[in-house]
Scaffold this motif. Structure first.
Motif, short mmCIF file in Angstrom:
data_model
loop_
_atom_site.label_atom_id
_atom_site.label_comp_id
_atom_site.label_asym_id
_atom_site.label_seq_id
_atom_site.Cartn_x
_atom_site.Cartn_y
_atom_site.Cartn_z
N MET A 129 0.85 -1.17 0.00
CA MET A 129 0.00 0.00 0.00
C MET A 129 0.90 1.23 0.00
N ALA A 130 0.51 2.20 -0.77
CA ALA A 130 1.34 3.39 -0.90
C ALA A 130 0.46 4.63 -1.04
N ASP A 131 1.12 5.78 -0.98
CA ASP A 131 0.40 7.03 -1.20
C ASP A 131 0.49 7.40 -2.68
N GLY A 132 0.12 8.59 -3.02
CA GLY A 132 0.08 9.03 -4.41
C GLY A 132 1.42 9.17 -5.08
N ALA A 133 2.51 9.07 -4.33
CA ALA A 133 3.84 9.24 -4.90
C ALA A 133 4.23 8.09 -5.83
N ARG A 151 -8.11 8.60 -6.74
CA ARG A 151 -8.06 10.05 -6.87
C ARG A 151 -9.37 10.56 -7.44
N ARG A 152 -9.64 11.81 -7.16
CA ARG A 152 -10.82 12.44 -7.72
C ARG A 152 -10.65 12.56 -9.24
N LEU A 181 -13.14 2.69 0.47
CA LEU A 181 -11.86 2.01 0.29
C LEU A 181 -10.70 2.94 0.65
N ASN A 182 -10.80 4.21 0.28
CA ASN A 182 -9.77 5.18 0.64
C ASN A 182 -9.66 5.33 2.16
#
Length: 83
Positions: free
Chosen positions: A1-5, A17-18, A32-33
């Motif tokens: 699991m990771a962030d947007g990077a 993401r939107r 889920l977010n």
């Protein structure tokens, strides 16, 4: 699991993401977010606690030294948490 990077890396699970058109996320994507955020927070807190151990801070990144140090620290931390 990771962030947007890590956008574009198919080996990690990232939050939704939107949409670019300005629309909103679907309800299941929002849920889920939320779960994703909670799991990542626990993992990040565990890493922060493990970094308090001096051996991990001083470990040089040679071959698999970080792996063995992290594994040992995680084992010691789990033993102290269980009693």
């Amino acid at each position: 699991m990771a962030d947007g990077a890590y956008h574009g890396n198919r080996q990690v699970i990232m939050p939704y993401r939107r949409p670019r058109d300005g629309g909103e996320l679907l309800q299941w994507q929002v849920e889920l977010n939320t779960v994703h955020k909670k799991v990542r927070a626990r993992v990040e807190h565990s890493f922060a606690q493990m970094k308090r151990w001096n051996i991990l801070r001083n470990c040089r990144r040679k071959r698999d030294g970080v792996y063995h140090a992290t594994r040992g620290i995680a084992l010691m931390r789990n033993l102290t948490m269980t009693g």
